[in-house]
Structure formats: C-alpha cells, structure tokens
Design a protein around this motif. Structure first.
Motif, PDB file in Angstrom:
ATOM      1  N   LYS A 178       0.845  -1.193   0.000  1.00  0.00           N
ATOM      2  CA  LYS A 178       0.000   0.000   0.000  1.00  0.00           C
ATOM      3  C   LYS A 178       0.880   1.242   0.000  1.00  0.00           C
ATOM      4  O   LYS A 178       2.012   1.209   0.468  1.00  0.00           O
ATOM      5  CB  LYS A 178      -0.913   0.010   1.232  1.00  0.00           C
ATOM      6  N   VAL A 180       0.086   4.054   1.676  1.00  0.00           N
ATOM      7  CA  VAL A 180       0.074   4.569   3.043  1.00  0.00           C
ATOM      8  C   VAL A 180       0.566   3.475   3.989  1.00  0.00           C
ATOM      9  O   VAL A 180      -0.111   2.465   4.204  1.00  0.00           O
ATOM     10  CB  VAL A 180      -1.328   5.042   3.457  1.00  0.00           C
ATOM     11  N   GLY A 181       1.762   3.659   4.527  1.00  0.00           N
ATOM     12  CA  GLY A 181       2.327   2.660   5.430  1.00  0.00           C
ATOM     13  C   GLY A 181       1.759   2.762   6.827  1.00  0.00           C
ATOM     14  O   GLY A 181       1.467   3.865   7.303  1.00  0.00           O
ATOM     15  N   ASN A 182       1.616   1.611   7.517  1.00  0.00           N
ATOM     16  CA  ASN A 182       1.077   1.622   8.884  1.00  0.00           C
ATOM     17  C   ASN A 182       2.151   1.337   9.932  1.00  0.00           C
ATOM     18  O   ASN A 182       1.856   1.085  11.084  1.00  0.00           O
ATOM     19  CB  ASN A 182      -0.088   0.637   9.020  1.00  0.00           C
ATOM     20  N   ASN A 183       3.428   1.375   9.506  1.00  0.00           N
ATOM     21  CA  ASN A 183       4.532   1.336  10.454  1.00  0.00           C
ATOM     22  C   ASN A 183       5.714   2.059   9.799  1.00  0.00           C
ATOM     23  O   ASN A 183       5.663   2.435   8.618  1.00  0.00           O
ATOM     24  CB  ASN A 183       4.893  -0.095  10.868  1.00  0.00           C
ATOM     25  N   THR A 184       6.790   2.257  10.563  1.00  0.00           N
ATOM     26  CA  THR A 184       7.905   3.067  10.062  1.00  0.00           C
ATOM     27  C   THR A 184       8.563   2.445   8.837  1.00  0.00           C
ATOM     28  O   THR A 184       8.852   3.140   7.852  1.00  0.00           O
ATOM     29  CB  THR A 184       8.955   3.252  11.173  1.00  0.00           C
ATOM     30  N   HIS A 186       7.333   0.267   6.593  1.00  0.00           N
ATOM     31  CA  HIS A 186       6.470   0.341   5.410  1.00  0.00           C
ATOM     32  C   HIS A 186       6.338   1.780   4.914  1.00  0.00           C
ATOM     33  O   HIS A 186       6.258   2.020   3.699  1.00  0.00           O
ATOM     34  CB  HIS A 186       5.089  -0.248   5.725  1.00  0.00           C
ATOM     35  N   SER A 187       6.314   2.724   5.822  1.00  0.00           N
ATOM     36  CA  SER A 187       6.246   4.133   5.421  1.00  0.00           C
ATOM     37  C   SER A 187       7.498   4.548   4.663  1.00  0.00           C
ATOM     38  O   SER A 187       7.430   5.266   3.654  1.00  0.00           O
ATOM     39  CB  SER A 187       6.064   5.023   6.658  1.00  0.00           C
ATOM     40  N   SER A 190       7.485   2.857   1.220  1.00  0.00           N
ATOM     41  CA  SER A 190       6.547   3.546   0.333  1.00  0.00           C
ATOM     42  C   SER A 190       7.134   4.854  -0.185  1.00  0.00           C
ATOM     43  O   SER A 190       7.055   5.160  -1.375  1.00  0.00           O
ATOM     44  CB  SER A 190       5.233   3.826   1.072  1.00  0.00           C
TER      45      SER A 190
END
Length: 256
Positions: A178, A180-184, A186-187, A190
């Motif tokens: 995705k 929009v990451g939901n942790n550091t 993944h953010s 992205s």
C-alpha cells in the motif's frame, strides 16, 4: 571467447562471450585499493568454478567510470590473459554519434548502453540505468545520442535517509503493498519506492514530450533495481539485465 568488463562505482560486472552467446557472468564489489593480482586471483577462481577455458580467451574489452581501475584491469588483461585490452574511450567506433557539447564527458557505460539498446530495439529509444546514480540516455530517431539525465541512485537516496536521521532504520527497497504505510518500515519503503517511481515517470514523460513530441518510445531499464521499478512504471516497458555486457560485445566486434 572475449571477456567484457563493466567497471561501475559500486560493482564490477564481467561477462564471458563465446561468439554471440553470453556463457556466464560475475559480479564483484568495486574496490579501487585492490591490486591487479588480487582482482586476477578472484576472477580466475570464478572462471575455473564455471569451467571457463582461459586459453580460449582472445579478447578483452573494458568500460569504466572509475578511472584508476582502467590501468588495473588493463594490466590484468596483459599479465594474466596475454591480451591487449580494448578500452571504451574517445575515438573508439560505436556506430552511435554523440551529439553532446563535449562527447568526452559522457560516461563509457552510457555509451555502451546506448549501443546495445539501439541494436536491440532500434531508434528512437530511452535507456534507464539503475546504478549508484540513475541515468537516462536518449537516442534520437536518427540513432544519435542526444543527451540524458543523471539522478542520485535509489540505494544512495535510501542510504542517506538512514544515515542522516537518528531513528529511521535501513530498509529493503521493494514495492510495498500500500502507498500509506502503517509502520515506520512500510512508510519508508513507500516513500522510497513511490517517490522514486514518480520521479522516474515524471522525467520520462518530460523527455517524451520534449524530444519526441509525446510519441510512444521504447524505454529500456537495466541495472539491479530496474525490474522492480518496471513493474510500477507507466513508461518503462522492457528490462535487460545484461544490456551493458551486450553493448561491450557489439563495440568489440565493431573495432576488432
């Protein structure tokens, strides 16, 4: 057989060609402090592992963006393979006219990529090489090298993000599920992936508009992360992992 050597800032890629066939290739870390003998011992061991008969080696061609290693590998060629190497430099025949203010400024790897891309896909064509720097090379309808763009490489950008921040970790460069990451982690992935992808497609769109009137032009990616970004790109539609080695073989044949 010929040995094609592509010396980059981060890696050195070597390929063994038997005629038109790439028999095998190797990748070494670039180290300007290594001696000719140190490189030779590693290369010969790799060749022996792949059962390459060094006595059949009749030619060596070198393209380098690290000037001090041209001497190292030229000496290696003469000392260990008894072959006077061909070096991609000003004056060598490529078949691709360089329409730059100072053609000598164009990196050898970029010229070699242009030769390979034009041979394989015709002209016009655009090459995107994912190396220490990411480079864009533009070949016109006439088959001329008309210029390009140089950007910080994606790994370089990611390393700076990690090195210059106190709490951000080092992350793998890959396409996240995705935006929009939901942790550091993944953010960061992205931001690196989609940020870089937007830069790639933005530049390619501008190049197409400026150089080709918005026409659809083949865009060939090469380099380690080329396939990763081709998956999400609107314009990159081909990936050639061995594009530079192919170009080296073609230039060797033109000058033999």
């Amino acid at each position: 057989m010929i040995l094609a050597i592509d010396i980059g800032n981060t890696n050195i890629v070597l390929g063994i060609y038997d005629g038109n066939e790439l028999c095998c290739n190797f990748r070494l870390q670039t180290d300007s402090l290594k001696t000719t003998d140190e490189y030779a011992s590693t290369i010969m061991l790799l060749m022996d592992t792949r059962k390459v008969d060094r006595n059949k080696l009749k030619g060596v061609i070198i393209a380098s963006v690290v000037p001090q290693l041209i001497y190292t590998f030229s000496k290696l060629s003469t000392k260990y393979f008894n072959v006077e190497p061909m070096v991609v430099a000003s004056g060598i025949k490529t078949g691709v006219p360089i329409k730059m203010e100072n053609p000598k400024e164009v990196g050898a790897d970029r010229i070699v990529n242009a030769v390979a891309a034009r041979e394989k896909y015709g002209a016009p064509v655009i090459v995107v090489d994912f190396g220490t720097a990411t480079t864009f090379d533009v070949i016109s309808e006439k088959g001329e090298y008309i210029g390009g763009i140089i950007c910080p490489g994606v790994k370089l950008s990611a390393n700076i993000l990690h090195a210059k921040t106190a709490k951000l970790p080092e992350v793998e460069i890959e396409k996240p599920e995705k935006v929009v990451g939901n942790n550091t982690i993944h953010s960061m992935q992205s931001g690196i992936y989609y940020g870089y992808l937007s830069m790639l497609d933005g530049i390619l769109e501008r190049v197409r508009d400026e150089a080709f009137g918005g026409a659809d032009v083949p865009v060939v990616a090469t380099g380690g992360l080329g396939s990763v970004f081709m998956e999400g790109s609107k314009y990159i539609n081909r990936y050639e992992s061995e594009l530079t080695l192919l170009g080296l073989r073609l230039i060797y044949e033109k000058n033999s």
